[in-house]
Motif scaffolding. Structure first.
Motif, PDB file in Angstrom:
ATOM      1  N   VAL A  18       0.843  -1.178   0.000  1.00  0.00           N
ATOM      2  CA  VAL A  18       0.000   0.000   0.000  1.00  0.00           C
ATOM      3  C   VAL A  18       0.882   1.231   0.000  1.00  0.00           C
ATOM      4  CG1 VAL A  18      -2.078  -0.905   1.060  1.00  0.00           C
ATOM      5  CG2 VAL A  18      -0.153  -0.341   2.488  1.00  0.00           C
ATOM      6  N   PRO A  19       0.400   2.349  -0.542  1.00  0.00           N
ATOM      7  CA  PRO A  19       1.169   3.574  -0.530  1.00  0.00           C
ATOM      8  C   PRO A  19       1.377   4.070   0.887  1.00  0.00           C
ATOM      9  CG  PRO A  19      -0.518   3.644  -2.187  1.00  0.00           C
ATOM     10  CD  PRO A  19      -0.800   2.434  -1.344  1.00  0.00           C
ATOM     11  N   PHE A  20       2.385   4.915   1.068  1.00  0.00           N
ATOM     12  CA  PHE A  20       2.756   5.249   2.435  1.00  0.00           C
ATOM     13  C   PHE A  20       3.532   6.546   2.515  1.00  0.00           C
ATOM     14  CE2 PHE A  20       5.643   2.410   0.394  1.00  0.00           C
ATOM     15  CZ  PHE A  20       6.881   2.965   0.593  1.00  0.00           C
ATOM     16  N   PHE A  21       4.012   6.842   3.659  1.00  0.00           N
ATOM     17  CA  PHE A  21       4.980   7.866   4.010  1.00  0.00           C
ATOM     18  C   PHE A  21       4.417   9.266   4.183  1.00  0.00           C
ATOM     19  CE2 PHE A  21       7.554   4.513   3.457  1.00  0.00           C
ATOM     20  CZ  PHE A  21       7.960   4.219   2.188  1.00  0.00           C
ATOM     21  N   ASP A 192      16.861   1.746  -0.220  1.00  0.00           N
ATOM     22  CA  ASP A 192      16.131   2.868  -0.805  1.00  0.00           C
ATOM     23  C   ASP A 192      14.765   2.368  -1.262  1.00  0.00           C
ATOM     24  OD1 ASP A 192      18.067   5.391  -1.386  1.00  0.00           O
ATOM     25  OD2 ASP A 192      19.193   3.517  -1.505  1.00  0.00           O
ATOM     26  N   VAL A 193      13.714   3.070  -0.834  1.00  0.00           N
ATOM     27  CA  VAL A 193      12.346   2.698  -1.194  1.00  0.00           C
ATOM     28  C   VAL A 193      11.599   3.942  -1.655  1.00  0.00           C
ATOM     29  CG1 VAL A 193      10.203   1.637  -0.427  1.00  0.00           C
ATOM     30  CG2 VAL A 193      12.365   0.876   0.552  1.00  0.00           C
ATOM     31  N   TYR A 194      10.849   3.803  -2.736  1.00  0.00           N
ATOM     32  CA  TYR A 194      10.011   4.901  -3.226  1.00  0.00           C
ATOM     33  C   TYR A 194       8.636   4.342  -3.581  1.00  0.00           C
ATOM     34  CZ  TYR A 194       8.006   8.331  -6.437  1.00  0.00           C
ATOM     35  OH  TYR A 194       7.155   9.229  -7.055  1.00  0.00           O
ATOM     36  N   SER A 195       7.592   5.017  -3.162  1.00  0.00           N
ATOM     37  CA  SER A 195       6.232   4.627  -3.540  1.00  0.00           C
ATOM     38  C   SER A 195       5.365   5.874  -3.581  1.00  0.00           C
ATOM     39  CB  SER A 195       5.654   3.629  -2.533  1.00  0.00           C
ATOM     40  OG  SER A 195       4.327   3.295  -2.877  1.00  0.00           O
ATOM     41  N   GLN A 225       6.287   2.008  -7.667  1.00  0.00           N
ATOM     42  CA  GLN A 225       7.000   1.440  -6.532  1.00  0.00           C
ATOM     43  C   GLN A 225       8.408   1.047  -6.978  1.00  0.00           C
ATOM     44  OE1 GLN A 225       4.806  -1.870  -4.933  1.00  0.00           O
ATOM     45  NE2 GLN A 225       3.017  -0.649  -4.437  1.00  0.00           N
ATOM     46  N   ASN A 226       9.395   1.492  -6.225  1.00  0.00           N
ATOM     47  CA  ASN A 226      10.791   1.131  -6.489  1.00  0.00           C
ATOM     48  C   ASN A 226      11.449   0.703  -5.181  1.00  0.00           C
ATOM     49  OD1 ASN A 226      10.338   2.142  -9.096  1.00  0.00           O
ATOM     50  ND2 ASN A 226      11.143   4.157  -8.570  1.00  0.00           N
ATOM     51  N   VAL A 227      12.172  -0.412  -5.209  1.00  0.00           N
ATOM     52  CA  VAL A 227      12.919  -0.884  -4.047  1.00  0.00           C
ATOM     53  C   VAL A 227      14.333  -1.244  -4.493  1.00  0.00           C
ATOM     54  CG1 VAL A 227      13.142  -2.690  -2.298  1.00  0.00           C
ATOM     55  CG2 VAL A 227      10.902  -1.777  -2.841  1.00  0.00           C
ATOM     56  N   LYS A 228      15.320  -0.814  -3.703  1.00  0.00           N
ATOM     57  CA  LYS A 228      16.710  -1.126  -4.044  1.00  0.00           C
ATOM     58  C   LYS A 228      17.521  -1.356  -2.780  1.00  0.00           C
ATOM     59  CE  LYS A 228      19.522   2.201  -5.155  1.00  0.00           C
ATOM     60  NZ  LYS A 228      20.120   3.337  -5.905  1.00  0.00           N
ATOM     61  N   ILE A 229      18.242  -2.480  -2.742  1.00  0.00           N
ATOM     62  CA  ILE A 229      19.258  -2.733  -1.723  1.00  0.00           C
ATOM     63  C   ILE A 229      20.602  -2.709  -2.425  1.00  0.00           C
ATOM     64  CG2 ILE A 229      20.247  -4.444  -0.160  1.00  0.00           C
ATOM     65  CD1 ILE A 229      17.503  -5.339   0.561  1.00  0.00           C
ATOM     66  N   ALA A 230      21.526  -1.923  -1.895  1.00  0.00           N
ATOM     67  CA  ALA A 230      22.833  -1.783  -2.521  1.00  0.00           C
ATOM     68  C   ALA A 230      23.949  -2.142  -1.549  1.00  0.00           C
ATOM     69  CB  ALA A 230      23.028  -0.357  -3.032  1.00  0.00           C
ATOM     70  N   CYS A 231      24.972  -2.804  -2.061  1.00  0.00           N
ATOM     71  CA  CYS A 231      26.158  -3.166  -1.286  1.00  0.00           C
ATOM     72  C   CYS A 231      27.352  -3.152  -2.231  1.00  0.00           C
ATOM     73  CB  CYS A 231      25.991  -4.540  -0.647  1.00  0.00           C
ATOM     74  SG  CYS A 231      27.477  -5.128   0.221  1.00  0.00           S
ATOM     75  N   ASP A 232      28.418  -2.426  -1.861  1.00  0.00           N
ATOM     76  CA  ASP A 232      29.577  -2.320  -2.740  1.00  0.00           C
ATOM     77  C   ASP A 232      30.708  -3.273  -2.365  1.00  0.00           C
ATOM     78  OD1 ASP A 232      30.480  -1.175  -0.420  1.00  0.00           O
ATOM     79  OD2 ASP A 232      30.731   0.844  -1.234  1.00  0.00           O
TER      80      ASP A 232
END
Length: 445
Positions: A18-21, A192-195, A225-232
């Motif tokens: 569901v949308p949020f924030f 990082d999360v965007y909705s 909706q965008n979800v990203k987990i990043a690790c270098d």
């Protein structure tokens, strides 16, 4: 391994169902659509400005003949925290674009209206140092991967021939490589999360007589909706084929809104409005990272993130020539929405809001407003997490409207929400939110 990683994305996916924030009271509150709500969240009987399109569509029929336009924007200052094992993770990504637009054309007994707003809420979360959720599940995934590696190592040692032994050894090395990579990401990753769910509505209202009006409109929503987990870390990059895992999804849905505004007495307003369920269907437009691909979620697959049916009730009374008082009740049928999300079913309970407020005409050109609202969320342990902390809240809003000329007014508002901290499955969730708004209301004709 597939099931392990699925748990990781499942926990994030439920939060994105569901949308949020940005809505001050969280995912359960779809009421905040403009500055009018911030200065007085008890606005279900509003009919004196084009912002009635957001809260009381039937009220537009009681407006004087003419054209009315509203343009506004909100700034959202927020902080989300989650704590586990004595470590606190924080997101303080603010929102600076939360627009609202509405227009009304009233002529005789009929009013036509339209609007654009962030109807489902929305915004961004950014945890530069990861979160309790992702750190915990990455740790579990690493341990489980190592267990898989040990299992295949044992099979290799007892294999009946060399070919099988080599096959089992290769599989054991693969899982060991993944386990090491996930372990490296536990304390070295970001989330990082965007909705966001934008929407438009078109409708009309009809003035029957001085006692009653009715209205209906069509509402269309579009969501992203965008979800990203990043690790270098080099080990993670090697196992994943890159430093990021995540997805992008887009969806749409529609609903209808019906409303009635009654004035049994000259100074008394009673309003009832019903919004039908909006079955939002999303589709993956992009999936990236080899570890994400293991989940089996492919570009083009679909899922639901519905909006609930809503009852909006309001009562208002002109107590004095300068003073208008009101009370609201909003009920959200969240137990009926489909939240199979990106990854699993999630189930909310029904939620509600109760608000009271007052508007005082201090001077001919200055209106001051204040109001408070209590939000009882529908969050459960199944769906509550750091991405979408559904917490009960008390909110206080205030602000004013300054009439610059006969046909132009400027609106300022602010609403602060106090959320009640809650612990779910060992993770302590909390958040803070301050919404501010600036808007202009114009009657060009």
């Amino acid at each position: 391994m597939k099931q392990i990683l699925k748990k990781l994305w499942c926990a994030l996916g439920v939060g994105l169902c569901v949308p949020f924030f940005a809505n001050a009271n969280g995912v359960e509150s779809y009421a905040n659509q403009s500055g009018a709500y911030l200065r007085n969240p008890s606005c279900n009987t509003l009919y004196s400005s084009p912002e009635a399109v957001f809260y009381n569509i039937a009220g537009t029929a009681f407006m004087a003949d003419g054209i009315y336009v509203h343009i506004g924007n909100q700034l959202v200052f927020k902080e989300y925290t989650n704590e586990a094992n004595g470590i606190q993770y924080t997101d303080d990504e603010n929102e600076y674009l939360f627009p609202s637009f509405s227009a009304v054309y009233k002529s005789g007994k009929i009013a036509f209206f339209g609007s654009f707003a962030v109807y489902g809420g929305g915004g961004s979360l950014k945890y530069n140092d990861g979160s309790a959720l992702t750190a915990g599940i990455l740790s579990e995934a690493s341990l489980s991967s190592q267990s898989e590696s040990d299992k295949y190592t044992q099979r290799a040692s007892s294999a009946s021939d060399e070919a099988k032994a080599q096959k089992y050894t290769a599989t054991a090395q693969k899982y060991a490589h993944i386990a090491t990579a996930l372990s490296a990401a536990i304390e070295n990753h970001s989330l990082d999360v965007y909705s966001r769910s934008f929407g438009e509505q078109l409708g009309l209202s009809f003035y029957f007589n001085q006692y009653i009006s009715a209205s209906a409109c069509f509402r269309l929503l579009q969501g992203q909706q965008n979800v990203k987990i990043a690790c270098d870390d080099s080990l993670f990059v090697s196992a994943n084929g890159g430093s990021e895992i995540g997805f992008q999804a887009a969806g749409w849905g529609y609903s209808f809104v019906l409303g009635v505004h009654a004035k049994p007495l000259e100074d008394l307003d009673v309003t009832v409005q019903y919004q039908t369920k909006n079955a939002m269907q999303y589709e993956y437009t992009r999936v990236y990272g080899e570890l994400t691909e293991v989940l089996g979620y492919e570009k083009g697959s679909k899922f639901h993130s519905d909006f609930p049916a809503v009852w909006n009730l309001g009562i208002g009374y002109q107590l004095l020539d300068e003073l208008y008082i009101s009370a609201n009740f909003n009920a959200y049928k969240e137990s009926d929405i489909e939240l199979n999300g990106s990854f699993q079913d999630g189930k909310y309970n029904d939620s509600f809001e109760v608000a009271i407020g007052a508007d005082y005409q201090v001077l001919d050109f200055l209106l001051i407003s204040i109001g408070g609202v209590f939000t009882r969320t529908g969050g459960t342990a199944e769906v509550n997490n750091i991405v979408n902390p559904a917490l009960n809240a008390f909110s206080l809003g205030t602000g004013g409207t300054v009439k610059c000329s006969k046909n132009v007014s400027i609106e300022l508002g602010g609403l602060y929400s106090y959320f009640i901290e809650q612990e779910y499955e060992g993770v302590i969730l909390n958040k803070k939110a301050l919404n501010t708004a600036l808007a202009i209301n114009i009657k060009p004709f």
